[in-house]
Motif scaffolding. Structure first.
Motif, PDB file in Angstrom:
ATOM      1  N   PHE A   2      -3.946  -1.330  -1.973  1.00 47.16           N
ATOM      2  CA  PHE A   2      -3.174  -1.173  -0.754  1.00 47.16           C
ATOM      3  C   PHE A   2      -3.020  -2.517  -0.070  1.00 47.16           C
ATOM      4  N   ALA A  24       4.738  -2.409   2.653  1.00 45.05           N
ATOM      5  CA  ALA A  24       3.506  -1.802   2.160  1.00 45.05           C
ATOM      6  C   ALA A  24       3.562  -1.625   0.663  1.00 45.05           C
ATOM      7  N   TYR A  27       1.372   2.198  -1.040  1.00 44.56           N
ATOM      8  CA  TYR A  27       1.530   3.198   0.008  1.00 44.56           C
ATOM      9  C   TYR A  27       2.187   4.458  -0.545  1.00 44.56           C
ATOM     10  N   ASN A  32       0.101   9.008   3.395  1.00 45.83           N
ATOM     11  CA  ASN A  32      -0.263   8.005   4.385  1.00 45.83           C
ATOM     12  C   ASN A  32       0.683   8.019   5.581  1.00 45.83           C
ATOM     13  N   ASN A  76       9.466   1.196   1.216  1.00 48.23           N
ATOM     14  CA  ASN A  76       8.084   1.142   1.717  1.00 48.23           C
ATOM     15  C   ASN A  76       7.944   0.095   2.822  1.00 48.23           C
ATOM     16  N   ALA A  97      -2.087   1.322   8.326  1.00 51.99           N
ATOM     17  CA  ALA A  97      -1.849   2.564   7.599  1.00 51.99           C
ATOM     18  C   ALA A  97      -3.126   3.375   7.541  1.00 51.99           C
TER      19      ALA A  97
END
Length: 126
Positions: A2, A24, A27, A32, A76, A97
């Protein structure tokens, strides 16, 4: 693995605008949730904006009417559009996150977030 990477911070004058981005990796938008936080000089880290489980946006009072959070799931990427910036908005802005119960989505409580980016600096001069 991550990873959250913010960008878009800059120095602007009062009344200016900035758009922050957070990309991200690792993710999963089905598991999330993400949000924006900030930490000003000598202050604690505080929540700025996030998305509730139903997709509605939540904002701290400080940013209501001026900030807009958005998300591009295909890329993302999380965004924070900030308008009418004030000197008191000066801070390091962080993307975060987390994963958990539906009621945690959109929380502005930093304890609900497990992963943090490195931050992007926003400086607003008068």
């Amino acid at each position: 693995q991550f990873q959250l990477v913010e960008s878009g911070g800059d120095s602007v004058q009062t009344g200016g605008s900035l758009r922050l981005s957070c990309h991200a990796s690792g993710y999963d938008n089905k598991k999330n949730y993400m949000g924006w936080f900030r930490q000003g000089p000598g202050k604690e880290r505080e929540g700025v904006a996030g998305f509730a489980f139903d997709g509605s946006a939540r904002y701290a009072d400080s940013g209501k009417g001026r900030f807009t959070i958005s998300q591009d799931n295909a890329e993302n990427t999380l965004y924070l559009q900030m308008n009418s910036l004030k000197p008191e908005d000066t801070a390091m802005y962080y993307c975060a996150a987390g994963a958990g119960a539906a009621l945690w989505y959109g929380s502005l409580d930093r304890r609900r977030y497990n992963f943090w980016g490195q931050g992007t600096q926003v400086t607003v001069s008068s």
